[in-house]
Design an enzyme around this catalytic site. Sequence first.
Site, mmCIF file in Angstrom:
data_model
loop_
_atom_site.group_PDB
_atom_site.id
_atom_site.type_symbol
_atom_site.label_atom_id
_atom_site.label_comp_id
_atom_site.label_asym_id
_atom_site.label_seq_id
_atom_site.Cartn_x
_atom_site.Cartn_y
_atom_site.Cartn_z
ATOM 1 N N ASN A 194 1.076 -1.317 -0.060
ATOM 2 C CA ASN A 194 0.522 -0.309 -0.310
ATOM 3 C C ASN A 194 0.692 1.507 -0.180
ATOM 4 O O ASN A 194 1.057 2.099 1.082
ATOM 5 C CB ASN A 194 -1.136 -0.298 1.405
ATOM 6 C CG ASN A 194 -1.694 1.223 1.231
ATOM 7 O OD1 ASN A 194 -1.861 1.956 0.815
ATOM 8 N ND2 ASN A 194 -2.502 1.792 2.707
ATOM 9 N N TRP A 195 1.131 1.823 -0.805
ATOM 10 C CA TRP A 195 1.597 2.702 -0.890
ATOM 11 C C TRP A 195 1.076 4.653 -0.835
ATOM 12 O O TRP A 195 2.084 5.390 -0.946
ATOM 13 C CB TRP A 195 2.412 3.130 -2.536
ATOM 14 C CG TRP A 195 3.245 2.444 -3.057
ATOM 15 C CD1 TRP A 195 4.099 1.332 -1.849
ATOM 16 C CD2 TRP A 195 4.423 1.800 -4.623
ATOM 17 N NE1 TRP A 195 4.724 0.519 -3.257
ATOM 18 C CE2 TRP A 195 5.052 1.175 -4.318
ATOM 19 C CE3 TRP A 195 3.785 2.366 -5.635
ATOM 20 C CZ2 TRP A 195 5.987 0.040 -5.499
ATOM 21 C CZ3 TRP A 195 4.448 1.721 -6.569
ATOM 22 C CH2 TRP A 195 5.545 0.867 -6.710
ATOM 23 N N LYS A 196 0.332 4.201 -0.373
ATOM 24 C CA LYS A 196 -0.465 5.470 0.328
ATOM 25 C C LYS A 196 -0.238 5.969 -1.084
ATOM 26 O O LYS A 196 0.080 6.595 -2.249
ATOM 27 C CB LYS A 196 -0.244 5.641 1.797
ATOM 28 C CG LYS A 196 0.438 4.841 1.979
ATOM 29 C CD LYS A 196 0.230 4.694 3.745
ATOM 30 C CE LYS A 196 0.182 4.000 4.515
ATOM 31 N NZ LYS A 196 -0.331 3.461 5.791
ATOM 32 N N HIS A 251 -9.203 0.996 4.947
ATOM 33 C CA HIS A 251 -8.243 1.770 4.913
ATOM 34 C C HIS A 251 -8.320 2.264 6.771
ATOM 35 O O HIS A 251 -9.376 3.521 6.567
ATOM 36 C CB HIS A 251 -7.402 1.566 4.290
ATOM 37 C CG HIS A 251 -5.848 2.199 5.107
ATOM 38 N ND1 HIS A 251 -5.845 2.454 5.878
ATOM 39 C CD2 HIS A 251 -5.144 0.867 4.743
ATOM 40 C CE1 HIS A 251 -4.314 2.492 6.460
ATOM 41 N NE2 HIS A 251 -3.914 1.226 5.708
ATOM 42 N N GLU A 307 -7.110 4.787 7.189
ATOM 43 C CA GLU A 307 -6.676 5.667 7.560
ATOM 44 C C GLU A 307 -7.657 6.203 6.583
ATOM 45 O O GLU A 307 -8.765 7.488 6.965
ATOM 46 C CB GLU A 307 -5.939 6.179 6.420
ATOM 47 C CG GLU A 307 -4.278 6.299 7.177
ATOM 48 C CD GLU A 307 -3.314 5.865 6.432
ATOM 49 O OE1 GLU A 307 -2.777 5.898 5.466
ATOM 50 O OE2 GLU A 307 -2.319 5.333 6.903
ATOM 51 N N GLU A 311 -5.505 -4.627 11.376
ATOM 52 C CA GLU A 311 -4.933 -3.831 10.696
ATOM 53 C C GLU A 311 -4.584 -3.428 12.166
ATOM 54 O O GLU A 311 -5.660 -2.356 12.220
ATOM 55 C CB GLU A 311 -4.419 -3.047 9.591
ATOM 56 C CG GLU A 311 -3.754 -3.732 8.619
ATOM 57 C CD GLU A 311 -3.712 -2.049 6.976
ATOM 58 O OE1 GLU A 311 -2.389 -2.946 7.178
ATOM 59 O OE2 GLU A 311 -4.765 -1.527 6.576
ATOM 60 N N GLY A 367 1.880 2.651 10.570
ATOM 61 C CA GLY A 367 3.019 3.525 10.307
ATOM 62 C C GLY A 367 3.605 3.336 11.904
ATOM 63 O O GLY A 367 4.214 4.967 12.102
ATOM 64 N N SER A 403 3.145 -2.257 9.908
ATOM 65 C CA SER A 403 4.691 -1.994 10.216
ATOM 66 C C SER A 403 5.044 -3.132 9.687
ATOM 67 O O SER A 403 6.334 -3.959 10.544
ATOM 68 C CB SER A 403 5.005 -2.118 12.288
ATOM 69 O OG SER A 403 4.440 -0.523 12.322
ATOM 70 N N GLY A 449 2.879 -1.121 3.988
ATOM 71 C CA GLY A 449 2.803 0.386 3.713
ATOM 72 C C GLY A 449 4.265 0.965 3.656
ATOM 73 O O GLY A 449 5.000 0.492 2.904
ATOM 74 N N GLY A 450 4.861 1.303 4.884
ATOM 75 C CA GLY A 450 6.278 2.158 4.807
ATOM 76 C C GLY A 450 6.950 0.997 4.067
ATOM 77 O O GLY A 450 7.749 1.528 3.209
HETATM 78 C C1 PEP Z 1 -0.912 -0.145 5.750
HETATM 79 O O1 PEP Z 1 -1.696 1.461 5.950
HETATM 80 O O2 PEP Z 1 -1.933 -0.259 5.657
HETATM 81 C C2 PEP Z 1 0.157 -0.174 6.139
HETATM 82 C C3 PEP Z 1 0.223 -1.820 6.869
HETATM 83 O O3 PEP Z 1 1.372 0.449 7.090
HETATM 84 P P1 PEP Z 1 2.243 0.164 7.895
HETATM 85 O O4 PEP Z 1 3.383 -0.998 6.950
HETATM 86 O O5 PEP Z 1 3.767 1.587 7.028
HETATM 87 O O6 PEP Z 1 2.538 0.452 8.840
#
Ligand code: PEP
Length: 254
Positions: free
Chosen positions: A9-11, A95, A97, A167, A173, A212, A233-234
Amino acid sequence: MRRPILAANWKMNMDSAALGAFLSRFVPLVADAAAVEIVIAPPFTLLDRLREQIAGTAILSAAQNVNPEESGAFTGEIAAGMLADMGCSYAIVGHSERRALFGESDAFVARKAAALLRHQICPIVCVGETLEQRDAGRALEVVAAQIEQSLAEVPGDQAEAIVVAYEPVWAIGTGRTATPAIAQEVHAHIRGRLRARFGDAANRIRIQYGGSVKPETVYDLMAQPDIDGALVGGASLDPEAFARIACFQEQRNP
Ligand code: PEP
């Protein structure tokens, strides 16, 4: 057997130059990862370019969001049919967010999932509790309610097309990954709720963990019986890190 699904997930990150640089490094690194499904969810603006650049590879594309309407006066929104036209195989819905920053409800998420299924796109439906809810001992109850309501419009005969992403909001994050045991407890609970709703098809629905995830943590998470993948994500912005996550079997710590 549930095929592991590792999704990036590149956001709101990356542009066309960064996409090209990422893929030229990433694609050769995962050329032998045929046993897993690898999915990249870039911003909408890169979906067409991604489709061109992953042609001939096993990598699939995903959108990060969708509007449940078919078409019309919804300025700035993107419909499921448009994503199908871009060759999307998956789309992320619900999600945390989007739930927190854009006020999206479970009912809205349910409509999005149904719209995607009408266009043969698999929804990745995200659920997860906040830290406050976990500390109050309500994690399982919160997640169960999200599952019930966010999947309310999924027809029984399409249950296997959905992917659930657990999640925990406190792990996204933050660098704080749920322990494999904590994640497994919730995943098993989710599978129980899926079984109550969809019967035996629940055994074939994949449940990803997200929050994470790193190359160093992915192996132990994936070793849990009800963890079938990761939503990342990250770490997915780094081609080496995401390739190591996709090749999770090789990440076993000595
Ligand atoms: C996400 O936003 O779906 C996610 C899992 O982010 P991160 O891996 O950065 O926690």
